[in-house]
Enzyme design. Sequence first.
Site, PDB file in Angstrom:
ATOM      1  N   CYS A  22     -13.987  20.052  10.406  1.00 38.56           N
ATOM      2  CA  CYS A  22     -13.697  19.367   9.341  1.00 38.56           C
ATOM      3  C   CYS A  22     -15.452  19.162   8.784  1.00 38.56           C
ATOM      4  CB  CYS A  22     -13.301  17.969   9.832  1.00 38.56           C
ATOM      5  SG  CYS A  22     -13.420  16.505   8.476  1.00 38.56           S
TER       6      CYS A  22
ATOM      7  N   CYS B 276     -15.910  15.461   7.528  1.00 38.02           N
ATOM      8  CA  CYS B 276     -16.528  14.671   8.638  1.00 38.02           C
ATOM      9  C   CYS B 276     -17.934  15.014   9.002  1.00 38.02           C
ATOM     10  CB  CYS B 276     -15.565  15.069   9.790  1.00 38.02           C
ATOM     11  SG  CYS B 276     -13.691  14.878   9.382  1.00 38.02           S
ATOM     12  N   ASP B 277     -18.329  16.262   9.356  1.00 40.24           N
ATOM     13  CA  ASP B 277     -19.175  16.690  10.104  1.00 40.24           C
ATOM     14  C   ASP B 277     -20.538  17.444   9.285  1.00 40.24           C
ATOM     15  OD1 ASP B 277     -18.355  15.441  12.360  1.00 40.24           O
ATOM     16  OD2 ASP B 277     -17.189  17.237  12.725  1.00 40.24           O
TER      17      ASP B 277
END
Length: 318
Positions: A141, A144-145
């Site tokens: 992701c 997300c990261d």
Amino acid sequence: MQNTIENNVYDVLIIGGGAAGLTAAIYASRAELSTLVLSGQPSGGQLMLTTDVENFPGFPEGILGPILIENLRKQAERFGTKSVEQNVIKLEGSFETGFKATTYSGAVYEGKTIILAMDASAKWLGLDSEQKLIGRGVSSCATCDGYFFKDKVIAVVGGGDAAMEEATYLTKFASKVYVLVRGRKEDLRCSKIMQHRAFSNHKIEFIFSTEVVEVFGEQKVEGIKVIEKTSGEEKAMNDVSGLFVAIGHRPNTKFLEGVIELRSQGYIRVLDCTRTSKEGVFVAGDVGDSKYRQAVSAAGFGCMAALDVAKYLSEKQG
Ligand code: NDP
């Protein structure tokens, strides 16, 4: 296998114990619906594979994915939610007859309504070295990261739209992004517009006919080993400190085939807000959403499903 049937008939059975299922449970149990979460094993969904979650509203310092899940679970239990960590393998029944969910162990749980919140798992390459470093440089992701890879070199695996989107997004942070495609350039699966966007980004370099065979590092990613498929030549890419695997998602809906209507690739067809093709069965989270796939959007979807269930039950039962 001898099936054991629980006596209780719950107002709602929630299948899936990630952000969507647990948020649905908070809302359902606060609405005084008797609620059972069948959370699957391992429970908690994709957040259990994440370290720092920095984009879930309300946590200015970020929060660890597993802690966020634990907090959601405790919050749901505070209002009376019960939970069982077992995978559901069969769903049958209707609103008129009641629904029955059978788990792997043969236990049968009964509910007046169902919320399907089983998540869609990211597909992985399946390498031991990759699995060991998920959440420590290996991710599925970018939203997300990606932030953790400021000025770092990243490799993205895949040649579909998701890989193009992830790679393009990651150039906001990374100094360089390799896109590793197992097929040839002419076989790229992504749409032309996404391909063009990625090709024209000066930070992105495509490497075709190439597969990752190893991820280096013990505590974090310290490079990868790739193989060029036509020549068989292996090469270490030691500059890579992040590996984003974007080779598709698999919604966990196998047991629903023939029970409710599914879309292509197994996602649940959402008809009206959170309703499915079967009366009394509602959906929440990534299992019905192939587009946004965020913890907060899954949680919001869970809230909507629980509100829809509460309204549905009050209309049906008066
Ligand atoms: P896709 O199935 O479209 O593509 C998967 C890619 O991963 C392919 O290039 C495939 O290669 C590759 N792949 C699969 N397994 C492996 C493996 N083991 N090792 C290396 N490579 C592998 O999945 P996406 O997630 O990209 O997209 C899913 C759907 O979502 C599509 O319909 C897509 O259009 C849509 N989508 C749309 C977006 C948008 O419009 N903004 C963004 C993201 C997704 P091969 O071709 O060789 O099989």
